[in-house]
Enzyme design. Structure first.
Site, PDB file in Angstrom:
ATOM      1  CG  ASP A  73       2.282 -10.321  -9.336  1.00 10.41           C
ATOM      2  OD1 ASP A  73       2.171  -9.276  -8.668  1.00 10.41           O
ATOM      3  OD2 ASP A  73       3.115 -11.210  -9.089  1.00 10.41           O
ATOM      4  CE  LYS A  97      -6.495   6.722   0.135  1.00 10.53           C
ATOM      5  NZ  LYS A  97      -5.110   6.894  -0.281  1.00 10.53           N
ATOM      6  CB  CYS A 145       0.373   7.383  -4.979  1.00 12.49           C
ATOM      7  SG  CYS A 145      -0.012   5.861  -4.146  1.00 12.49           S
ATOM      8  CG  ASP A 159       0.542   4.250   4.020  1.00  9.07           C
ATOM      9  OD1 ASP A 159       1.327   4.291   3.053  1.00  9.07           O
ATOM     10  OD2 ASP A 159      -0.649   3.896   3.900  1.00  9.07           O
ATOM     11  NE  ARG A 179       0.974   1.145  -4.326  1.00  6.71           N
ATOM     12  CZ  ARG A 179       0.474   2.060  -3.506  1.00  6.71           C
ATOM     13  NH1 ARG A 179       0.870   3.304  -3.586  1.00  6.71           N
ATOM     14  NH2 ARG A 179      -0.425   1.737  -2.618  1.00  6.71           N
ATOM     15  N   PRO A 180       2.711  -4.019  -8.336  1.00  2.59           N
ATOM     16  CG  PRO A 180       3.980  -5.978  -8.370  1.00  2.59           C
ATOM     17  CD  PRO A 180       3.986  -4.565  -7.846  1.00  2.59           C
TER      18      PRO A 180
END
Length: 436
Positions: free
Chosen positions: A125, A22, A117, A306, A122-123
């Site tokens: 930038d 994925k 999610c 993960d 989780r930026p």
């Protein structure tokens, strides 16, 4: 509302085949926007909700996309739209990966701020810093990120403050059509990065160093479609490896690539799990007693974040005290509370969890808090006493194809039901569990 019901106590045995990755297929599909000539055919694509979402995004942008028999065909040779609205991006934060290809191909991209999610902030930038270094003007406002460049993007030397996978992918795609050479330093080294680079090189790109800390991209004027096979999903493989280990089973995980799973294999072997490379995959044999270990999640080739929740389930079966430290994402221990509902002895201390085992897990109704947590709770259910009922399956469906069916084929007592259509017998069993 759908739920998965697991009745614990069965050892898993047999063979399970791993799907295409994925986390590789989403950037590869996005990169298809770079091809102004010919169509691309992407093989071994898993039938996941995130894949359907990225396909919808590409269709909205003007590409012709077909998905059948695990193949995605993309023809992006037409004039492209350059705005990805919130209705698509809110479903999946990986939609932001169309920004690099759009900017490189058309000189403009307007993408809604991402959803997806709920693991920390989780930026993005690092993505934007890289685009700016290549000459793009960035505006953020009204829920959108807009990037524009006059003419072509320019090659640049870019250092990432953190080896972000998404930023590495987006900047590789942007640099593929830039004028001159781009050097990306402190980049992500994941196998999915290598797969993306191989795909773009097959399209006529010139990318060197993928899989190392420095990647050099020599921009070309145009790219063409190509046929490409997606690598196997190392996280799905790892999840089934843990399923075999936690149940004292014996499972061949077909398609698992040892080189992609080095840290997981090392940690599972440290716990006493037997893992054999049989060429076509990895055979995993679970021991009667597991040893406690400590794990620290790190960017690849370190231990993958993960696989953190799945290993937490396994460590609940280990004889002694273990610790997991999460360094990649904040707020990724929400599943710990669900494990506690199943009698897990877990204590959260900042970015670490202390796990005391072994415990006899008890069946309970639990909710998947994110994609990998959903799988981990099902793994815990495989060895829990009684029935475990896992809800919020929308998370699970983003990353696993037919997960319960694959486990059932290995011998698990598991089914997926609608609340409304749950059998009278299942309802009686639930009452029996609660009264036990």
């Amino acid at each position: 509302m759908e739920k998965i019901i697991v009745r614990g106590g069965q050892k898993l045995n047999g063979t399970v085949k791993v799907e295409g990755a994925k986390n590789a297929v989403l950037p590869v599909i996005a990169a298809s926007l770079l091809a102004s000539e010919e169509k691309s055919v992407i093989c071994d694509v898993p039938t996941l909700s995130d894949v359907y979402t990225i396909n919808e995004v590409l269709r909205h942008l003007g590409a012709d996309v077909h998905f059948e028999n695990n193949e995605v065909t993309v023809n992006a040779s037409y004039a492209l739209q350059t705005e990805a609205p919130f209705e698509y991006v809110r479903k999946m934060r990986a939609s932001v990966l169309v920004m690099g290809p759009l900017l490189a191909r058309t000189g403009h991209a307007r993408v809604a701020l991402p959803g997806g999610c709920a693991i920390g902030s989780r930026p993005i930038d690092q993505h934007l810093k890289g685009f700016e270094a290549m000459g793009a003007e960035i505006k953020v406002g009204n829920g959108f990120i807009e990037a524009e460049v006059k003419g072509r993007l320019q090659g640049a030397k870019i250092y990432l403050d953190f080896p972000s996978v998404g930023a590495t992918e987006n900047l590789i795609m942007a640099a593929a059509l830039a004028e001159g050479t781009t050097t990306l330093e402190n980049v992500a080294k994941e196998p999915e990065i290598v797969d993306l680079a191989n795909y773009i090189n097959g399209m006529g790109g010139k990318i060197r160093g993928a899989g190392t800390g420095t990647i050099k991209i020599e921009g070309v004027e145009k790219l063409h479609g190509v046929k490409h096979h997606i690598i196997p999903d190392r996280i799905e493989a790892g999840t089934f490896m843990v399923a075999a280990a936690i149940t004292e089973g014996n499972v061949l995980v077909k398609g698992a690539v040892p080189e992609h799973l080095t840290s997981l294999i090392a940690k599972m072997e440290e716990m006493g799990v037997t893992i054999k490379d049989e060429g076509e995959g990895l055979r995993v044999i679970g021991p009667k007693e597991l040893k406690p270990i400590d794990i620290k999640t790190m960017p690849h080739p370190g231990f993958p974040t993960d696989m953190q929740s799945q290993m937490m389930a396994l460590l609940l079966r280990a004889s002694g005290t273990s610790m997991i430290t999460e360094t990649v994402f904040e707020n990724r221990f929400m599943h710990a509370e669900e494990f506690r509902r199943m009698n897990g002895d877990i204590k959260i201390e900042g970015r670490s969890v202390i796990i005391n085992g072994p415990v006899q897990l008890q069946g309970a109704e639990v909710a998947a808090t994110d994609l990998r947590a959903g799988a981990a709770l099902i793994l815990a259910g495989l060895v829990a006493e009684g029935h475990t009922r896992v809800t919020e399956l929308k998370h699970l469906d983003r990353g696993y194809v037919d997960f319960h069916q694959k486990l059932a084929a290995l011998g698990a007592d598991i089914e997926r039901v609608n609340d409304e259509s749950a059998s009278e017998q299942e309802n009686k069993e639930v009452v029996s569990d609660l009264n036990a």
